[in-house]
Design a protein around this motif. Structure first.
Motif, PDB file in Angstrom:
ATOM      1  N   ALA A  46       7.402   7.279 -13.184  1.00  0.00           N
ATOM      2  CA  ALA A  46       6.728   7.645 -11.925  1.00  0.00           C
ATOM      3  C   ALA A  46       6.115   6.410 -11.267  1.00  0.00           C
ATOM      4  N   ILE A  47       5.510   5.530 -12.089  1.00  0.00           N
ATOM      5  CA  ILE A  47       4.905   4.316 -11.528  1.00  0.00           C
ATOM      6  C   ILE A  47       5.988   3.468 -10.853  1.00  0.00           C
ATOM      7  N   LEU A  50       7.011   4.966  -7.597  1.00  0.00           N
ATOM      8  CA  LEU A  50       5.989   4.803  -6.552  1.00  0.00           C
ATOM      9  C   LEU A  50       5.996   3.375  -5.994  1.00  0.00           C
ATOM     10  N   SER A  53       9.084   3.113  -3.668  1.00  0.00           N
ATOM     11  CA  SER A  53       8.920   3.785  -2.375  1.00  0.00           C
ATOM     12  C   SER A  53       7.734   3.225  -1.581  1.00  0.00           C
ATOM     13  N   ILE A  55       4.634   3.212  -2.120  1.00  0.00           N
ATOM     14  CA  ILE A  55       3.347   3.919  -2.158  1.00  0.00           C
ATOM     15  C   ILE A  55       2.366   3.121  -3.010  1.00  0.00           C
ATOM     16  N   PHE A  56       2.905   2.440  -4.029  1.00  0.00           N
ATOM     17  CA  PHE A  56       2.085   1.541  -4.850  1.00  0.00           C
ATOM     18  C   PHE A  56       2.431   0.091  -4.532  1.00  0.00           C
ATOM     19  N   PHE A  64      -2.716   0.950 -12.728  1.00  0.00           N
ATOM     20  CA  PHE A  64      -2.437   2.287 -13.241  1.00  0.00           C
ATOM     21  C   PHE A  64      -1.779   2.236 -14.621  1.00  0.00           C
TER      22      PHE A  64
ATOM     23  N   ARG B  53      -7.523  -0.340   1.094  1.00  0.00           N
ATOM     24  CA  ARG B  53      -6.235  -0.223   0.394  1.00  0.00           C
ATOM     25  C   ARG B  53      -5.070  -0.437   1.367  1.00  0.00           C
ATOM     26  N   THR B  59       0.994   2.287   3.219  1.00  0.00           N
ATOM     27  CA  THR B  59       1.664   3.309   2.400  1.00  0.00           C
ATOM     28  C   THR B  59       2.664   4.113   3.229  1.00  0.00           C
ATOM     29  N   MET B  61       6.183   5.004   4.748  1.00  0.00           N
ATOM     30  CA  MET B  61       7.564   4.794   4.296  1.00  0.00           C
ATOM     31  C   MET B  61       8.502   4.922   5.497  1.00  0.00           C
ATOM     32  N   HIS B  69      -3.989   6.574  -0.134  1.00  0.00           N
ATOM     33  CA  HIS B  69      -4.587   7.158  -1.341  1.00  0.00           C
ATOM     34  C   HIS B  69      -5.625   6.209  -1.923  1.00  0.00           C
ATOM     35  N   LYS B  71      -8.773   5.903  -5.410  1.00  0.00           N
ATOM     36  CA  LYS B  71      -9.638   6.493  -6.437  1.00  0.00           C
ATOM     37  C   LYS B  71     -11.048   6.505  -5.853  1.00  0.00           C
ATOM     38  N   ILE B 116      -1.119  10.031 -10.490  1.00  0.00           N
ATOM     39  CA  ILE B 116       0.274   9.568 -10.396  1.00  0.00           C
ATOM     40  C   ILE B 116       1.221  10.746 -10.224  1.00  0.00           C
ATOM     41  N   SER B 120       3.657  11.216  -7.022  1.00  0.00           N
ATOM     42  CA  SER B 120       5.080  11.270  -7.322  1.00  0.00           C
ATOM     43  C   SER B 120       5.705  12.562  -6.781  1.00  0.00           C
TER      44      SER B 120
END
Lengths: 161, 150
Positions: A46-47, A50, A53, A55-56, A64, B53, B59, B61, B69, B71, B116, B120
């Motif tokens: 999953a990491i 991400l 894509s 997102i991370f 993470f 962030r 973020t 796409m 996102h 924490k 996560i 995901s």
């Protein structure tokens, strides 16, 4: 299928449901004499997805990954302590990858004959993308699967035994 | 916790009224803060954390979706705020196109696994072109909600 079970695997993901599953698995192993393995899978699949894509960012990937490795240690230590409180020795296993694939491979390669998991979700959507890891394990496991429901009063029973 | 556990009808806004990136972040965070009864300081903290962030890398796409996102200390569960903008908003997508669909994901630091898993699941669901078309054509928050639970 072997009866009675001789090698039980409980899958931990940090959720309350998986703690219930762990306690049930400990009581089951204790009463049947089966060996018990507890497994946490660091979800590097999953990491990686991400990051791909966008997102991370790389900083989050490292952060993470480290968080999940700490989580794995914490939950497996907890599992060992709970088992020790019932005079049971367990094998703690940390793996990396896609949880349901890793668990399925482990079952096949380690002679596990019973998988214990926390509760699966009620079917609320027909979208496969929203299926949880527990759901996938239930559907694809090569050995019998025991699903421990959240509403089961495991805590009280665990304390009593 | 699965994505469907985190989706709440009162945390969906259609349409969003802001027309720029900062405005969208503020609109989504304000909806969350208002529905959760958070203080003004907490609302500001969430906005600042998300903006920090996003400064490290957008973020957004290529398919018109962004998943800001963070924490956030003090939250008791992962929450998802969904917003859909009628007009594409410049959010820093790699193809230079605008973004219409926003998922703001706020998670407590104590449970990285659920954080996560939810990010995901959103990415997987939105990789379906059909799902994205239906999401974009949603006129109300009920439409968006029903799309996930049909």
């Amino acid at each position: 299928m072997k009866v009675p079970f001789r090698h039980v695997l409980v899958y931990l993901d940090g959720s309350e449901g998986s703690i219930n599953a762990l306690m049930y698995a400990i009581l089951l192993a204790k009463s049947t004499g089966a060996a018990l393995d507890a497994m946490y899978v660091v979800n590097t699949k999953a990491i990686g997805d991400l990051v791909k894509s966008r997102i991370f960012i790389d900083q989050e990937r490292k952060e993470f990954l480290s968080d999940l490795e700490k989580d794995a240690k914490r939950h497996l230590r907890h599992a060992e302590r709970l088992a020790a409180s019932k005079d049971l020795e367990i094998t703690s296993v940390t793996k990396e990858g896609s949880p349901h694939h890793v668990v399925m491979d482990y079952i096949k390669n380690s002679g596990v004959d019973l998988l214990v998991i926390g509760s699966v979700n009620a079917i609320r959507s027909r979208r496969d993308e929203l299926t949880s890891e527990n759901d996938r394990m239930l559907r694809t496991s090569p050995c019998p699967v025991l699903v421990v429901r959240d509403q089961d009063d495991i805590w009280a029973e665990f304390e009593e035994v | 916790m699965a994505l469907l556990d985190a989706i709440k009808k009162n945390l969906i806004k259609v349409p969003l009224v802001s027309t720029d990136k900062d405005g969208i972040i503020e609109e989504l965070a304000t909806l969350y803060a208002s529905e959760e009864g958070l203080s003004e300081d907490k609302r500001k903290e969430i906005i600042a954390t998300i903006e920090e962030r996003e400064m490290l890398g957008s973020t957004a796409m290529e398919n018109g979706i962004a998943i800001p996102h963070a924490k956030i200390e003090g939250l008791d569960k992962v929450s998802v705020v969904i917003g859909i903008s009628r007009l594409p908003v410049a959010f820093g997508a790699p193809d230079g196109k605008g973004t219409n669909v926003f998922f703001l994901v706020l998670a407590p630091p104590e449970n990285p696994s659920e954080h996560i898993q939810i990010l995901s699941s959103i990415a997987k669901a939105c990789s379906s072109q059909l799902f994205m078309r239906m999401l974009l054509s949603s006129k109300t928050k009920e439409d968006v909600y029903n799309l996930f639970f049909e």
